[in-house]
Design an enzyme around this catalytic site. Structure first.
Site, PDB file in Angstrom:
ATOM      1  N   ASP A  63       0.866  -1.190   0.000  1.00 15.47           N
ATOM      2  CA  ASP A  63       0.000   0.000   0.000  1.00 15.47           C
ATOM      3  C   ASP A  63       0.897   1.232   0.000  1.00 15.47           C
ATOM      4  OD1 ASP A  63      -3.174   0.468   0.604  1.00 15.47           O
ATOM      5  OD2 ASP A  63      -1.976   2.159   1.276  1.00 15.47           O
ATOM      6  N   ILE A  64       0.332   2.362  -0.385  1.00 20.66           N
ATOM      7  CA  ILE A  64       1.162   3.577  -0.382  1.00 20.66           C
ATOM      8  C   ILE A  64       1.362   4.113   1.033  1.00 20.66           C
ATOM      9  CG2 ILE A  64       0.783   4.336  -2.747  1.00 20.66           C
ATOM     10  CD1 ILE A  64      -1.298   6.315  -1.620  1.00 20.66           C
ATOM     11  N   TYR A 182     -11.915   7.097 -14.152  1.00 17.95           N
ATOM     12  CA  TYR A 182     -11.898   5.845 -13.379  1.00 17.95           C
ATOM     13  C   TYR A 182     -12.663   4.738 -14.125  1.00 17.95           C
ATOM     14  CZ  TYR A 182     -13.276   2.698  -9.506  1.00 17.95           C
ATOM     15  OH  TYR A 182     -13.539   1.615  -8.711  1.00 17.95           O
ATOM     16  N   LYS A 186     -11.069   1.323 -15.502  1.00 16.80           N
ATOM     17  CA  LYS A 186     -11.521  -0.005 -15.064  1.00 16.80           C
ATOM     18  C   LYS A 186     -11.950  -0.849 -16.265  1.00 16.80           C
ATOM     19  CE  LYS A 186     -10.956  -0.318 -10.588  1.00 16.80           C
ATOM     20  NZ  LYS A 186     -10.047  -1.337 -10.031  1.00 16.80           N
TER      21      LYS A 186
HETATM   22  N1  SER Z   1     -17.220   3.209  -5.379  1.00 18.08           N
HETATM   23  C1  SER Z   1     -16.713   3.604  -6.659  1.00 18.08           C
HETATM   24  C2  SER Z   1     -16.716   5.058  -6.817  1.00 18.08           C
HETATM   25  O1  SER Z   1     -17.619   5.674  -6.291  1.00 18.08           O
HETATM   26  C3  SER Z   1     -17.530   3.016  -7.757  1.00 18.08           C
HETATM   27  O2  SER Z   1     -17.145   1.714  -7.907  1.00 18.08           O
HETATM   28  O3  SER Z   1     -15.882   5.587  -7.476  1.00 18.08           O
END
Ligand code: SER
Length: 368
Positions: A63-64, A182, A186
């Site tokens: 972990d960081i 994000y 993913k």
């Molecule tokens: N919990 C994450 C987020 O809110 C979604 O997978 O970015």
């Protein structure tokens, strides 16, 4: 090193046992957990330390930041450093024969929109580094390395609210046009995993066939009684519960009608462990949706008021974060996970409050 590595020192093993194996000796078999200090790592380290206790396989964390002492005690070794630190990853390989990787480290959807390029570095380059490490491990010990990757409902991108409110629960292959960095990361991570698992070095003469056993779950929002998330967009649900238990007013950043799928952390951990242990011949996909319940934000607030009558929840939607939630599905179809590896969440929304969240958060905040 990733810019997102915070101020934590890099590559610092915090183990008393950290040393390279002497030449000619066999390295210790290990399971590696990245992002081990995060919310999911918290529950997963306990499950893995129970699973591997007495087996000779070490649980190794990364972990960081330094792990909390209770978390640290669950691991044979813990490394402070980030997933883009290839020198650290090389050192890990010198010390351990990695059989399984749980790659949890990531920069989530809200934080990622403040620094998208950093999110890309952590989420994509970090994942690529771990996949390559897994493939090298597989080549060096001649057996497939299991790679468990949490993905997210953020990979979906519905074009507008009318579409969101009219479509049936989404299958894995529908509306995969994410609007956040994000979500893009993913989705690409899912594809990278499939590539490394099935096609890696497609044209190389000396290629090893299928070096990685890649297994991925697309998680909904997760609510933990033990930890509060940071940097995500589904954070309003856990924040509401924790604020009520701590006696603080809470201003919710989405509209009362905002609706996405959620689940409890114990169900999430159980799902990871269950998918990792599943018979590979029964798995028809690399990536599986799972879900437990899909409440609106106001339904969550009503339960919070019921169990914490003194709580104060108000709604002050933030247009940008609301836009992210509006692009995520209200419900997902998890029939493939139920069929292929027996996914079954324990909690409904009400039972999550009654038998998990409320007793534990009250014990935590009030010493009850
Ligand atoms: N919990 C994450 C987020 O809110 C979604 O997978 O970015």
């Amino acid at each position: 090193m990733c810019a997102a590595a915070s101020s934590a020192p890099s590559s610092v093993p915090t183990s008393n046992t950290a040393h390279s194996s002497p030449p000619g000796t066999r390295r210790t078999a290990a399971v590696l957990v990245t992002g081990a200090g995060g919310e999911m790592g918290h529950g997963l380290l306990k499950a893995l330390s129970d699973r591997y206790d007495g087996t000779g396989t070490a649980v190794v964390a990364m972990d960081i930041r330094e792990l909390e002492p209770a978390q640290r005690a669950l691991c044979r070794d813990a490394f402070v450093g980030d997933v883009c630190d290839t020198a650290l990853l090389e050192r890990l390989l010198a010390m351990y024969e990695i059989m399984e990787i749980y790659h949890l480290a990531a920069l989530l959807s809200t934080r990622g929109e403040y620094s998208p390029e950093t999110a890309h570095t952590v989420n994509v380059t970090g994942t690529l580094n771990l996949l390559r490490l897994a493939a090298e491990q597989a080549r060096s010990h001649g057996a497939r390395v299991k790679f468990v990757f949490p993905s997210s409902i953020a990979v979906y991108g519905l074009p507008d609210l009318a579409t969101k409110n009219s479509v049936p629960p989404l299958r894995e292959d529908q509306f995969c046009e994410p609007i956040t960095m994000y979500g893009c990361n993913k989705l690409y991570g899912e594809h990278l995993g499939r590539y490394y698992a099935r096609h890696y070095r497609l044209l190389a003469k000396d290629r090893m066939d299928r070096p990685i056993d890649f297994r991925c779950i697309r998680f909904p929002g997760i609510i933990s009684a033990d930890t509060v998330p940071s940097g995500g967009t589904s954070d309003y649900a856990p924040e509401m519960v924790h604020a009520a238990a701590a006696g603080r007013p809470y201003s919710c950043f989405v509209r009362p009608d905002a609706r996405i799928p959620f689940m409890t952390m114990p169900d999430a951990i159980d799902a990871i462990v269950r998918l990792a242990a599943a018979d590979g011949t029964r798995l028809t996909r690399c990536v599986y949706n799972i879900t437990s319940f899909s409440p609106s934000a106001s339904e969550i607030a009503e339960l919070v008021r019921e169990f914490f009558p003194a709580s104060e929840v108000s709604f002050q939607p933030d247009a940008a974060r609301q836009g992210i939630v509006d692009s995520w599905p209200a419900e997902v179809d998890d029939s493939a996970a139920r069929r292929d590896w027996g996914y079954r969440p324990e909690h409904t929304l009400r039972s999550a409050f009654e038998s998990y969240l409320v007793p534990r958060v009250m014990a935590h905040y009030r010493g009850a």
